[in-house]
Design a protein around this motif. Sequence first.
Motif, PDB file in Angstrom:
ATOM      1  N   ARG A   1       7.008  30.551  77.664  1.00 53.85           N
ATOM      2  CA  ARG A   1       7.161  31.638  76.673  1.00 53.85           C
ATOM      3  C   ARG A   1       8.309  32.560  77.080  1.00 53.85           C
ATOM      4  O   ARG A   1       9.090  33.016  76.248  1.00 53.85           O
ATOM      5  CB  ARG A   1       5.891  32.482  76.582  1.00 53.85           C
ATOM      6  N   ALA A   2       8.380  32.826  78.368  1.00 52.69           N
ATOM      7  CA  ALA A   2       9.481  33.680  78.845  1.00 52.69           C
ATOM      8  C   ALA A   2      10.820  33.016  78.563  1.00 52.69           C
ATOM      9  O   ALA A   2      11.794  33.682  78.182  1.00 52.69           O
ATOM     10  CB  ALA A   2       9.324  33.962  80.339  1.00 52.69           C
ATOM     11  N   ALA A   3      10.869  31.700  78.726  1.00 53.84           N
ATOM     12  CA  ALA A   3      12.121  30.973  78.431  1.00 53.84           C
ATOM     13  C   ALA A   3      12.436  31.046  76.936  1.00 53.84           C
ATOM     14  O   ALA A   3      13.598  31.187  76.540  1.00 53.84           O
ATOM     15  CB  ALA A   3      12.006  29.525  78.888  1.00 53.84           C
ATOM     16  N   LEU A   4      11.411  30.975  76.124  1.00 56.61           N
ATOM     17  CA  LEU A   4      11.619  31.098  74.667  1.00 56.61           C
ATOM     18  C   LEU A   4      12.132  32.500  74.333  1.00 56.61           C
ATOM     19  O   LEU A   4      13.004  32.674  73.483  1.00 56.61           O
ATOM     20  CB  LEU A   4      10.317  30.803  73.918  1.00 56.61           C
ATOM     21  N   ALA A   5      11.600  33.500  75.025  1.00 55.94           N
ATOM     22  CA  ALA A   5      12.057  34.875  74.781  1.00 55.94           C
ATOM     23  C   ALA A   5      13.515  35.040  75.191  1.00 55.94           C
ATOM     24  O   ALA A   5      14.259  35.814  74.596  1.00 55.94           O
ATOM     25  CB  ALA A   5      11.175  35.854  75.549  1.00 55.94           C
ATOM     26  N   LYS A   6      13.936  34.311  76.201  1.00 53.71           N
ATOM     27  CA  LYS A   6      15.330  34.415  76.638  1.00 53.71           C
ATOM     28  C   LYS A   6      16.270  33.570  75.777  1.00 53.71           C
ATOM     29  O   LYS A   6      17.467  33.537  76.038  1.00 53.71           O
ATOM     30  CB  LYS A   6      15.450  34.010  78.103  1.00 53.71           C
ATOM     31  N   GLY A   7      15.715  32.855  74.801  1.00 58.93           N
ATOM     32  CA  GLY A   7      16.607  32.208  73.838  1.00 58.93           C
ATOM     33  C   GLY A   7      16.397  30.731  73.593  1.00 58.93           C
ATOM     34  O   GLY A   7      17.044  30.159  72.713  1.00 58.93           O
ATOM     35  N   ALA A   8      15.519  30.070  74.362  1.00 56.76           N
ATOM     36  CA  ALA A   8      15.236  28.665  74.042  1.00 56.76           C
ATOM     37  C   ALA A   8      14.573  28.605  72.671  1.00 56.76           C
ATOM     38  O   ALA A   8      13.892  29.545  72.260  1.00 56.76           O
ATOM     39  CB  ALA A   8      14.339  28.051  75.103  1.00 56.76           C
ATOM     40  N   ASP A   9      14.804  27.503  71.939  1.00 56.87           N
ATOM     41  CA  ASP A   9      14.242  27.390  70.596  1.00 56.87           C
ATOM     42  C   ASP A   9      12.874  26.766  70.598  1.00 56.87           C
ATOM     43  O   ASP A   9      12.042  27.048  69.747  1.00 56.87           O
ATOM     44  CB  ASP A   9      15.190  26.566  69.717  1.00 56.87           C
ATOM     45  N   LYS A  10      12.648  25.844  71.533  1.00 58.48           N
ATOM     46  CA  LYS A  10      11.328  25.239  71.653  1.00 58.48           C
ATOM     47  C   LYS A  10      11.101  24.855  73.104  1.00 58.48           C
ATOM     48  O   LYS A  10      12.056  24.762  73.886  1.00 58.48           O
ATOM     49  CB  LYS A  10      11.175  24.039  70.722  1.00 58.48           C
ATOM     50  N   ALA A  11       9.829  24.663  73.423  1.00 59.89           N
ATOM     51  CA  ALA A  11       9.514  24.359  74.813  1.00 59.89           C
ATOM     52  C   ALA A  11       8.422  23.315  74.856  1.00 59.89           C
ATOM     53  O   ALA A  11       7.593  23.237  73.946  1.00 59.89           O
ATOM     54  CB  ALA A  11       9.047  25.619  75.533  1.00 59.89           C
ATOM     55  N   VAL A  12       8.467  22.502  75.901  1.00 53.54           N
ATOM     56  CA  VAL A  12       7.434  21.493  76.040  1.00 53.54           C
ATOM     57  C   VAL A  12       7.075  21.335  77.512  1.00 53.54           C
ATOM     58  O   VAL A  12       7.949  21.352  78.384  1.00 53.54           O
ATOM     59  CB  VAL A  12       7.863  20.146  75.394  1.00 53.54           C
ATOM     60  N   GLN A  13       5.778  21.261  77.765  1.00 51.06           N
ATOM     61  CA  GLN A  13       5.318  20.897  79.103  1.00 51.06           C
ATOM     62  C   GLN A  13       4.753  19.489  79.045  1.00 51.06           C
ATOM     63  O   GLN A  13       3.895  19.182  78.219  1.00 51.06           O
ATOM     64  CB  GLN A  13       4.235  21.860  79.611  1.00 51.06           C
ATOM     65  N   LEU A  14       5.265  18.637  79.924  1.00 49.05           N
ATOM     66  CA  LEU A  14       4.739  17.280  80.045  1.00 49.05           C
ATOM     67  C   LEU A  14       3.739  17.327  81.189  1.00 49.05           C
ATOM     68  O   LEU A  14       4.119  17.505  82.343  1.00 49.05           O
ATOM     69  CB  LEU A  14       5.887  16.302  80.316  1.00 49.05           C
ATOM     70  N   GLN A  15       2.473  17.213  80.827  1.00 45.39           N
ATOM     71  CA  GLN A  15       1.436  17.491  81.808  1.00 45.39           C
ATOM     72  C   GLN A  15       0.868  16.204  82.390  1.00 45.39           C
ATOM     73  O   GLN A  15       0.471  15.298  81.670  1.00 45.39           O
ATOM     74  CB  GLN A  15       0.320  18.299  81.148  1.00 45.39           C
ATOM     75  N   THR A  16       0.897  16.154  83.717  1.00 51.20           N
ATOM     76  CA  THR A  16       0.354  15.003  84.413  1.00 51.20           C
ATOM     77  C   THR A  16      -0.171  15.460  85.761  1.00 51.20           C
ATOM     78  O   THR A  16       0.370  16.382  86.352  1.00 51.20           O
ATOM     79  CB  THR A  16       1.417  13.901  84.606  1.00 51.20           C
ATOM     80  N   ASP A  17      -1.217  14.799  86.234  1.00 47.98           N
ATOM     81  CA  ASP A  17      -1.774  15.145  87.541  1.00 47.98           C
ATOM     82  C   ASP A  17      -1.192  14.278  88.648  1.00 47.98           C
ATOM     83  O   ASP A  17      -1.525  14.463  89.814  1.00 47.98           O
ATOM     84  CB  ASP A  17      -3.305  15.011  87.524  1.00 47.98           C
ATOM     85  N   SER A  18      -0.339  13.319  88.295  1.00 46.89           N
ATOM     86  CA  SER A  18       0.211  12.417  89.315  1.00 46.89           C
ATOM     87  C   SER A  18       1.166  13.174  90.233  1.00 46.89           C
ATOM     88  O   SER A  18       1.804  14.121  89.812  1.00 46.89           O
ATOM     89  CB  SER A  18       1.000  11.288  88.655  1.00 46.89           C
ATOM     90  N   PRO A  19       1.277  12.713  91.486  1.00 48.19           N
ATOM     91  CA  PRO A  19       2.317  13.285  92.346  1.00 48.19           C
ATOM     92  C   PRO A  19       3.685  12.961  91.758  1.00 48.19           C
ATOM     93  O   PRO A  19       3.882  11.868  91.236  1.00 48.19           O
ATOM     94  CB  PRO A  19       2.106  12.578  93.690  1.00 48.19           C
ATOM     95  N   LEU A  20       4.602  13.927  91.801  1.00 49.70           N
ATOM     96  CA  LEU A  20       5.879  13.753  91.103  1.00 49.70           C
ATOM     97  C   LEU A  20       7.046  13.697  92.071  1.00 49.70           C
ATOM     98  O   LEU A  20       7.008  14.268  93.148  1.00 49.70           O
ATOM     99  CB  LEU A  20       6.080  14.922  90.130  1.00 49.70           C
ATOM    100  N   GLY A  21       8.097  13.021  91.663  1.00 49.40           N
ATOM    101  CA  GLY A  21       9.355  12.993  92.406  1.00 49.40           C
ATOM    102  C   GLY A  21      10.491  12.989  91.400  1.00 49.40           C
ATOM    103  O   GLY A  21      10.239  12.885  90.199  1.00 49.40           O
ATOM    104  N   PRO A  22      11.733  13.075  91.866  1.00 52.00           N
ATOM    105  CA  PRO A  22      12.875  13.115  90.938  1.00 52.00           C
ATOM    106  C   PRO A  22      12.870  11.943  89.965  1.00 52.00           C
ATOM    107  O   PRO A  22      13.187  12.109  88.789  1.00 52.00           O
ATOM    108  CB  PRO A  22      14.100  13.032  91.855  1.00 52.00           C
ATOM    109  N   HIS A  23      12.504  10.737  90.446  1.00 53.90           N
ATOM    110  CA  HIS A  23      12.545   9.558  89.577  1.00 53.90           C
ATOM    111  C   HIS A  23      11.533   9.684  88.445  1.00 53.90           C
ATOM    112  O   HIS A  23      11.828   9.347  87.302  1.00 53.90           O
ATOM    113  CB  HIS A  23      12.265   8.288  90.384  1.00 53.90           C
ATOM    114  N   SER A  24      10.320  10.193  88.756  1.00 55.87           N
ATOM    115  CA  SER A  24       9.293  10.245  87.717  1.00 55.87           C
ATOM    116  C   SER A  24       9.506  11.427  86.777  1.00 55.87           C
ATOM    117  O   SER A  24       9.275  11.325  85.570  1.00 55.87           O
ATOM    118  CB  SER A  24       7.893  10.270  88.337  1.00 55.87           C
ATOM    119  N   ILE A  25       9.983  12.546  87.331  1.00 62.56           N
ATOM    120  CA  ILE A  25      10.274  13.705  86.474  1.00 62.56           C
ATOM    121  C   ILE A  25      11.394  13.343  85.504  1.00 62.56           C
ATOM    122  O   ILE A  25      11.307  13.588  84.300  1.00 62.56           O
ATOM    123  CB  ILE A  25      10.656  14.926  87.342  1.00 62.56           C
TER     124      ILE A  25
END
Lengths: 246, 326
Positions: free
Chosen positions: A72-96
Amino acid sequence: MNIVCCLARVPDTTTRIAVAADGRNPDLANAQWIINPYDEYALEAAVQLREAVGGEVCAVHVGPVDFQKDLRAALAKGADKAVQLQTDSPLGPHSIAALIAAQCGKPDVVFLGKQSVDGDVGGTGAFLAHLLGVPVISRVSHLNIQDGRFTAQREIEGAVETIEGSLPAVFTLDKGVNEPRRAGLKEIMAAKKKPLDVLKVAALPARLEALKLELPQARKSGRIVGTGAAAVAELVRVLRDEAKAI
Amino acid sequence: MAHGILVVLENRGGVLKHASLAALGEAARLAPAVGGGVTALLLGPGAEALAEDAGPRGADRVLTMQGIERWSTEAAANAVVAALRSVDAAFVFVSATTQGRDLAPAVAARLDAAYLADCTQLSAHAGTLHAQRPVYAGKAMLSTRPMAEPAVFSLRPGAFDAWSGPATAGTVSALHHTPAATDFSAVVTAIAAASSGAKDVAEADIVVSGGRGLGSAEGFKALEDLAAVLGAAVGASRAVVDLGWRPHSEQVGQTGKVVAPKLYIACGISGAIQHLAGMTTSKVIVAINKDAEAPIFKVADYGIVGDVAEVLPALTAALRQALAQR
Ligand SMILES: Cc1cc2nc3c(=O)[nH]c(=O)nc-3n(C[C@H](O)[C@H](O)[C@H](O)COP(=O)(O)OP(=O)(O)OC[C@H]3O[C@@H](n4cnc5c(N)ncnc54)[C@H](O)[C@@H]3O)c2cc1C
Ligand SMILES: Nc1ncnc2c1ncn2[C@@H]1O[C@H](COP(=O)(O)O)[C@@H](O)[C@H]1O
């Protein structure tokens, strides 16, 4: 123009790191979490570009924990839309990168930070660029985009390098590239109506296994050699004879 | 099965980086346990001239690769992948310079491989490699291992030593690689040396850093004088970078550069946790601060409590004299 900016979630830089009971991970139970400081430059660059050429800025975050307040803060600073891709898996650069690439279609420009200040890897931009089939220009501290072409500068050891090319491209940004704005009350109110999606996704398996997390040895306490200019002679003596540092 | 280590040597304008020779030396030390030998790779113009130099310093084989006349990360990464395929190596080493930290993840992405960034220690275990690397700007050290091969490692400059064993075979051979036109959609078009002869904080043996206690941009003149006498690089706290007194390239800390010089002299710097994250692995730390309670004194080996306006000129004069006597 289709512009994407990638926002990571990191512990506040004042956080003191402690090792968790498993000996492999940090104990961050008491940490305050923030948007990765370098990603503030990514967001600002994205919004400035949209303001200059039109189009849409999508802010993307990948991670398990509710990040809606920051998005929401990013939207307030000017982004038009935002999305969170939610996963419980451990993440790394390749998967992100794979999740972002699958989500954001064919962007003209993607902005990231030069690295997340927790893992200090600086890898996601390169993985994402490869998946999108576009070049990555990393650690950019000056950037000019015009008519589908860009000129970027970055610091290398003892010199400044200029990189030129054409869009589409992925940029990872360093400090100095812009001054991130603050959102006013009006923008904060307007952001409440902008689209924010949370999508459940499955991530690729981890590539790395954490074996052990350790804290660096504490420095043994030193000593005050004296007060004011009068102490200088003693300092020079200990640096030369005791520490052998000069 | 893939085996051995491919070390990409950085060749900027015909100069072989010391950090690259250190990565090569570390590969040579690990090679007996890893198996498969060490291949050094040199890209671009001038590769042949440097191959003879690098070969005996840890490499079993040296590959030179022509075809990349202009530098682009994409072209270089594709060339490294081609070289890796030709020797069927299991591990890629790159030094974690700016160029290396650009190239290494691009190579890893193409290989769909694990990337271990900025490693400070490596060890062989049952044919694979474990790495230790700083996280949270050095507030903690993580030991980690790739779960599959190939894997790409960038090695922190200064953390490893060049090969000191007997000269290695270093047999040179040339490999031709033809980059695709699409490899050059972003290219380096200019490299301008930073301000005249200034040393990079991340590479200097001695760093003298200034904070808000120096009072103004002009206040840094006294620090530059000290740096000149010591042959040191000038560093800065974020506060003074944000004030515009110093360029960001000099910022030391969690969102600046991480430095580990032999001597670090902090002047008028309070010692905020983000600053400490960038410099506490320095060998010897000196702090000059007018506040005896400043947190910087907790990590300093030697401290002077006093006003920098008074202490700095005196220190510069005393060091000039002490160094002249040798
Ligand atoms: C997200 C984030 C990231 C950050 N990253 C970094 C980073 O990478 N690097 C970094 O440095 N900071 C970083 N900071 C900022 C950090 O928290 C501190 O604000 C900063 O380090 C303070 O700089 P300073 O010590 O120069 O200034 P101050 O904290 O104002 O300290 C000035 C010191 O000078 C002393 N002093 C004053 N006058 C004199 C005098 N005449 N003689 C001698 N001593 C004097 C004072 O006693 C004081 O200790 C970050 C902050 C945030 C929020
Ligand atoms: N979980 C995440 N979600 C979205 N963007 C991310 C995430 N992790 C990293 N990034 C982006 O990738 C940049 C580099 O991160 P890293 O490769 O982790 O050092 C960050 O500055 C972000 O812009």
